[in-house]
Scaffold this active site. Structure first.
Site, PDB file in Angstrom:
ATOM      1  N   ASP A  45     -24.473  27.818 -86.404  1.00 51.20           N
ATOM      2  CA  ASP A  45     -25.604  27.243 -87.067  1.00 51.20           C
ATOM      3  C   ASP A  45     -25.515  25.830 -86.836  1.00 51.20           C
ATOM      4  O   ASP A  45     -26.096  25.285 -87.557  1.00 51.20           O
ATOM      5  CB  ASP A  45     -25.566  27.620 -88.431  1.00 51.20           C
ATOM      6  CG  ASP A  45     -24.248  27.302 -89.169  1.00 51.20           C
ATOM      7  OD1 ASP A  45     -23.437  26.880 -88.510  1.00 51.20           O
ATOM      8  OD2 ASP A  45     -24.259  27.366 -90.375  1.00 51.20           O
ATOM      9  N   HIS A  70     -23.790  14.893 -59.088  1.00 54.76           N
ATOM     10  CA  HIS A  70     -24.149  15.114 -60.593  1.00 54.76           C
ATOM     11  C   HIS A  70     -23.010  15.099 -61.379  1.00 54.76           C
ATOM     12  O   HIS A  70     -22.828  16.221 -62.315  1.00 54.76           O
ATOM     13  CB  HIS A  70     -25.061  16.357 -60.662  1.00 54.76           C
ATOM     14  CG  HIS A  70     -26.608  16.069 -60.315  1.00 54.76           C
ATOM     15  ND1 HIS A  70     -27.512  16.905 -60.261  1.00 54.76           N
ATOM     16  CD2 HIS A  70     -27.227  14.652 -59.892  1.00 54.76           C
ATOM     17  CE1 HIS A  70     -28.782  16.452 -59.691  1.00 54.76           C
ATOM     18  NE2 HIS A  70     -28.592  15.020 -59.738  1.00 54.76           N
ATOM     19  N   ASP A 110     -23.035   5.850 -63.540  1.00 50.55           N
ATOM     20  CA  ASP A 110     -24.681   6.321 -63.647  1.00 50.55           C
ATOM     21  C   ASP A 110     -24.911   6.310 -64.893  1.00 50.55           C
ATOM     22  O   ASP A 110     -24.608   7.484 -65.488  1.00 50.55           O
ATOM     23  CB  ASP A 110     -25.025   7.066 -62.830  1.00 50.55           C
ATOM     24  CG  ASP A 110     -26.431   7.338 -62.601  1.00 50.55           C
ATOM     25  OD1 ASP A 110     -27.252   6.627 -63.736  1.00 50.55           O
ATOM     26  OD2 ASP A 110     -27.149   7.651 -61.462  1.00 50.55           O
ATOM     27  N   ASP A 154     -31.917   3.526 -66.794  1.00 50.38           N
ATOM     28  CA  ASP A 154     -31.247   4.304 -65.910  1.00 50.38           C
ATOM     29  C   ASP A 154     -30.468   3.300 -64.808  1.00 50.38           C
ATOM     30  O   ASP A 154     -31.245   2.698 -64.032  1.00 50.38           O
ATOM     31  CB  ASP A 154     -32.291   5.316 -64.849  1.00 50.38           C
ATOM     32  CG  ASP A 154     -31.603   6.340 -64.082  1.00 50.38           C
ATOM     33  OD1 ASP A 154     -30.092   6.297 -64.027  1.00 50.38           O
ATOM     34  OD2 ASP A 154     -32.308   7.109 -63.546  1.00 50.38           O
ATOM     35  N   HIS A 209     -30.236  11.724 -51.297  1.00 53.48           N
ATOM     36  CA  HIS A 209     -31.011  11.805 -52.196  1.00 53.48           C
ATOM     37  C   HIS A 209     -32.259  10.854 -52.009  1.00 53.48           C
ATOM     38  O   HIS A 209     -32.220  10.000 -51.007  1.00 53.48           O
ATOM     39  CB  HIS A 209     -30.444  11.567 -53.670  1.00 53.48           C
ATOM     40  CG  HIS A 209     -29.696  10.210 -53.785  1.00 53.48           C
ATOM     41  ND1 HIS A 209     -30.256   9.178 -53.920  1.00 53.48           N
ATOM     42  CD2 HIS A 209     -28.561  10.157 -53.883  1.00 53.48           C
ATOM     43  CE1 HIS A 209     -29.487   8.278 -54.019  1.00 53.48           C
ATOM     44  NE2 HIS A 209     -28.245   8.739 -54.274  1.00 53.48           N
ATOM     45  N   HIS A 219     -37.263   7.219 -58.676  1.00 53.17           N
ATOM     46  CA  HIS A 219     -38.343   8.087 -59.464  1.00 53.17           C
ATOM     47  C   HIS A 219     -38.972   7.381 -60.556  1.00 53.17           C
ATOM     48  O   HIS A 219     -38.514   6.275 -60.878  1.00 53.17           O
ATOM     49  CB  HIS A 219     -37.271   9.368 -60.133  1.00 53.17           C
ATOM     50  CG  HIS A 219     -36.072   8.795 -60.874  1.00 53.17           C
ATOM     51  ND1 HIS A 219     -36.104   8.429 -62.056  1.00 53.17           N
ATOM     52  CD2 HIS A 219     -34.809   8.786 -60.300  1.00 53.17           C
ATOM     53  CE1 HIS A 219     -34.963   8.143 -62.614  1.00 53.17           C
ATOM     54  NE2 HIS A 219     -34.186   8.193 -61.363  1.00 53.17           N
ATOM     55  N   HIS A 255     -36.367  11.113 -65.381  1.00 51.06           N
ATOM     56  CA  HIS A 255     -37.133  11.478 -64.469  1.00 51.06           C
ATOM     57  C   HIS A 255     -38.502  11.753 -65.256  1.00 51.06           C
ATOM     58  O   HIS A 255     -38.870  12.711 -65.318  1.00 51.06           O
ATOM     59  CB  HIS A 255     -36.769  12.614 -63.829  1.00 51.06           C
ATOM     60  CG  HIS A 255     -35.441  12.544 -62.922  1.00 51.06           C
ATOM     61  ND1 HIS A 255     -34.835  13.305 -62.322  1.00 51.06           N
ATOM     62  CD2 HIS A 255     -34.628  11.368 -62.995  1.00 51.06           C
ATOM     63  CE1 HIS A 255     -33.831  12.853 -61.562  1.00 51.06           C
ATOM     64  NE2 HIS A 255     -33.412  11.661 -62.201  1.00 51.06           N
ATOM     65  N   GLU A 278     -32.612   3.171 -56.329  1.00 52.09           N
ATOM     66  CA  GLU A 278     -31.365   3.438 -56.411  1.00 52.09           C
ATOM     67  C   GLU A 278     -30.699   4.240 -55.132  1.00 52.09           C
ATOM     68  O   GLU A 278     -30.310   5.398 -54.813  1.00 52.09           O
ATOM     69  CB  GLU A 278     -31.092   4.793 -57.518  1.00 52.09           C
ATOM     70  CG  GLU A 278     -32.138   5.730 -57.438  1.00 52.09           C
ATOM     71  CD  GLU A 278     -31.844   6.695 -58.412  1.00 52.09           C
ATOM     72  OE1 GLU A 278     -30.615   7.364 -58.689  1.00 52.09           O
ATOM     73  OE2 GLU A 278     -32.722   7.031 -59.224  1.00 52.09           O
ATOM     74  N   TYR A 312     -22.688   8.202 -49.732  1.00 49.80           N
ATOM     75  CA  TYR A 312     -21.415   9.224 -50.197  1.00 49.80           C
ATOM     76  C   TYR A 312     -20.866   9.506 -48.816  1.00 49.80           C
ATOM     77  O   TYR A 312     -21.377  10.367 -47.925  1.00 49.80           O
ATOM     78  CB  TYR A 312     -22.015  10.260 -50.797  1.00 49.80           C
ATOM     79  CG  TYR A 312     -23.120   9.688 -52.004  1.00 49.80           C
ATOM     80  CD1 TYR A 312     -22.704   9.110 -53.214  1.00 49.80           C
ATOM     81  CD2 TYR A 312     -24.391   9.476 -51.503  1.00 49.80           C
ATOM     82  CE1 TYR A 312     -23.443   8.580 -54.162  1.00 49.80           C
ATOM     83  CE2 TYR A 312     -25.139   8.900 -52.540  1.00 49.80           C
ATOM     84  CZ  TYR A 312     -24.799   8.400 -53.443  1.00 49.80           C
ATOM     85  OH  TYR A 312     -25.746   8.030 -54.618  1.00 49.80           O
ATOM     86  N   ARG A 341     -23.489   3.914 -55.542  1.00 51.67           N
ATOM     87  CA  ARG A 341     -24.840   3.832 -55.848  1.00 51.67           C
ATOM     88  C   ARG A 341     -24.995   2.660 -56.316  1.00 51.67           C
ATOM     89  O   ARG A 341     -24.409   2.197 -57.247  1.00 51.67           O
ATOM     90  CB  ARG A 341     -25.431   5.197 -56.353  1.00 51.67           C
ATOM     91  CG  ARG A 341     -26.717   4.894 -56.674  1.00 51.67           C
ATOM     92  CD  ARG A 341     -27.508   6.433 -57.300  1.00 51.67           C
ATOM     93  NE  ARG A 341     -26.778   7.189 -58.325  1.00 51.67           N
ATOM     94  CZ  ARG A 341     -25.811   8.096 -58.218  1.00 51.67           C
ATOM     95  NH1 ARG A 341     -25.362   8.488 -57.111  1.00 51.67           N
ATOM     96  NH2 ARG A 341     -25.292   8.528 -59.466  1.00 51.67           N
ATOM     97  N   GLU A 390     -28.465   1.026 -58.809  1.00 52.11           N
ATOM     98  CA  GLU A 390     -29.599   1.447 -59.263  1.00 52.11           C
ATOM     99  C   GLU A 390     -30.086   0.527 -60.374  1.00 52.11           C
ATOM    100  O   GLU A 390     -29.375   0.235 -61.308  1.00 52.11           O
ATOM    101  CB  GLU A 390     -29.386   3.008 -59.988  1.00 52.11           C
ATOM    102  CG  GLU A 390     -30.626   3.500 -60.641  1.00 52.11           C
ATOM    103  CD  GLU A 390     -30.521   4.798 -61.046  1.00 52.11           C
ATOM    104  OE1 GLU A 390     -29.294   5.377 -61.335  1.00 52.11           O
ATOM    105  OE2 GLU A 390     -31.624   5.646 -61.392  1.00 52.11           O
TER     106      GLU A 390
HETATM  107  N1  GLY Z   1     -29.481   9.159 -63.590  1.00 55.14           N
HETATM  108  C1  GLY Z   1     -30.297  10.191 -63.131  1.00 55.14           C
HETATM  109  C2  GLY Z   1     -30.767   9.401 -61.773  1.00 55.14           C
HETATM  110  O1  GLY Z   1     -30.342   8.582 -61.300  1.00 55.14           O
HETATM  111  O2  GLY Z   1     -31.827  10.032 -61.318  1.00 55.14           O
HETATM  112 MN    MN Z   2     -32.207   7.549 -61.425  1.00 57.24          MN
HETATM  113 MN    MN Z   3     -29.233   7.367 -62.559  1.00 61.41          MN
END
Ligand code: GLY
Ligand code: MN
Ligand code: MN
Length: 459
Positions: A49, A253, A270, A281, A364, A368, A375, A402, A406, A423, A425
């Site tokens: 619960d 991820h 990240d 982000d 990628h 976004h 997102h 971003e 890699y 990365r 961002e």
């Molecule tokens: N943290 C998710 C992205 O960078 O899109």
């Molecule tokens: Mn992002």
């Molecule tokens: Mn991110």
């Protein structure tokens, strides 16, 4: 009167005025007398619960600022002499449940506190909606959502009244694309929350950078981020934080965050918080020991140059896709220059781009939309154009930038770059003349990162 644990909306007159303006903008797009129905998110059990931390639905919050579960917003567009109306259906007061779960407004207090025209107990929805939908020209709701079943029941009830001359709305229409379009350009109240989310998240990254030492576990670094989020009043992380050292940074991820940060590795973080429902982000990548090796520096400077090129492509009127193309061009050239790709195998820059060879190391997109959702909603293409071209940026849009690289072990790839993931961002607002970076508070040049870390590691 206390406020609900998930937000601080009531009594915030700027927020309530903004919600009223958003409702008016939405209703202006509907036929006179049309009805829009929007339910918030359900509570979700984690196990037994125990529930997951509750998070309201973003569209529902956008129009109401109301953060309690079991709530539905009903809007009616003005028709002839009848003005537009906003009605909230919410949980009734319940003294015993409030002992266990905390304060709930109840319809009467919610109506006043959230600037609604009327509010009712949630259990009255079916009865009230029968009157509201009678002879309405259209019903707007999230087509395909759990409301579908409810709408079928409402329609069946209306059909029973056909002999009295009452008709059901002749059509149902999807509410979500209209809201997505509205949410794409942020108002001043949204931008204030987004800047706060960005500032807190930037401070958290700086704290993590200062705290990192060789031998630390990733989760201990993550704890520094979470500490800074919460002590500044952010309600939660906006998404699962990634704290990935060494080879784990190549897992896009990764979220286990349970490895050790070793001397000589790069650490990719990240992470961003959610403040008053708005996400930040941010990604940064830095050396665990405070000094970039020369191979790490080469790759890092390349990603930084790609981010700079992407940022320069941001201005009102520029297609959204331009920043990705700019980043890819810089990254692809760098991959050739550093020998990650070889001219005799992969061809020249144009070949590498045309054949997408760069995707071995950059798989990628470059960003976004960002807002209530990390997102965020909103089309990336002009869906009204025959070619569905990338849409033009407009002032008030917020997005991430971003780029990354890699490098997994692979034949033909110089070993000095293996197991490196980077990365960088930032969160960006498109302005009248260009853009502003909301997350400028975290260092990102090699010199600034090394300076910050060396200063911290001495202390
Ligand atoms: N943290 C998710 C992205 O960078 O899109
Ligand atoms: Mn992002
Ligand atoms: Mn991110």
């Amino acid at each position: 009167m206390s406020s609900p644990i998930t937000g601080t909306s009531a009594g915030n007159s700027a927020l309530l005025a903004a919600c009223a303006a958003r409702r008016a903008r939405l209703l202006a797009q509907l036929p006179p007398g049309a009805v829009a129905v929007l339910a918030t998110a359900p509570e979700v059990l984690r196990n037994a619960d125990s529930e997951y931390l509750y998070r309201h639905d973003s569209d529902f919050y956008y129009l109401s600022a109301f953060t309690e579960p079991d709530s539905v917003l009903v809007l009616v567009a003005a028709r002839a002499a009848t003005p537009a109306r906003a009605m909230l259906f919410c949980r009734p007061k319940h003294p015993e449940r409030e002992i266990w779960d905390g304060y709930r407004y109840g319809p009467e207090a919610a109506c006043a506190a959230f600037g609604m025209d009327a509010a009712f107990p949630i259990d009255d929805l079916d009865a009230q909606i029968a009157t509201l939908l009678a002879d309405a020209p259209a019903l707007y709701y999230a087509l395909g959502s759990p409301l579908d079943a409810r709408v079928r029941i409402w329609r069946a009830a209306l059909r029973q009244q056909a002999r009295s001359g009452i008709s059901a709305p002749p059509s149902d229409a999807d509410l979500l694309p209209l809201l997505a379009e509205l949410r794409l350009r942020k108002d001043d109240v949204e931008l204030a929350s987004m800047q706060r989310a960005a500032d807190i998240s930037a401070q958290a990254h700086v704290r993590a950078m200062r705290a990192t030492r060789p031998g630390m576990f990733e989760y201990a670094v993550e704890a520094e981020l979470l500490y800074e989020f919460r002590r500044n009043g952010a309600q939660a992380p906006a998404y699962n934080s990634i704290v990935a050292s060494g080879a784990r940074a190549c897992v896009l991820h990764y979220s286990a965050n349970n490895g050790r940060c070793l001397d000589g590795e790069l650490l990719l973080i990240d992470a961003g918080c959610e403040f008053d429902s708005y996400a930040a982000d941010i990604s940064r990548t830095y050396p665990v020991n405070g000094r970039f090796s020369s191979a790490q520096r080469q790759l890092y400077e390349l990603v930084l140059a790609a981010q700079s090129a992407a940022l320069q492509a941001i201005a009102p009127g520029q297609p959204y896709s331009e920043m990705h193309q700019a980043a890819v061009r810089v990254l692809a050239q760098g991959m050739l220059d550093l020998g990650l790709l070889q001219k005799d195998v992969h061809g020249n820059l144009d070949d590498v781009i045309a054949n997408q060879h760069y995707r071995q190391f950059y798989m990628h997109g470059t960003g976004h939309w960002l807002g209530l959702d990390v997102h965020d909603v909103g089309q990336y293409r002009d869906i009204t154009a025959a070619d569905k071209a990338s849409r033009a940026l407009q002032p008030g849009m917020t997005l991430t930038v971003e780029p990354g690289i890699y490098v997994r072990p692979a034949a033909g790839v110089p070993e000095c770059y293996w197991n490196t993931g980077i990365r960088i961002e930032d969160d960006v607002l498109v302005t009248e003349h260009g853009y502003t970076i909301l997350t400028a508070g975290v260092p990102k040049t090699v010199a600034d990162i090394e300076h910050l870390m060396q200063h911290s590691q001495q202390s």
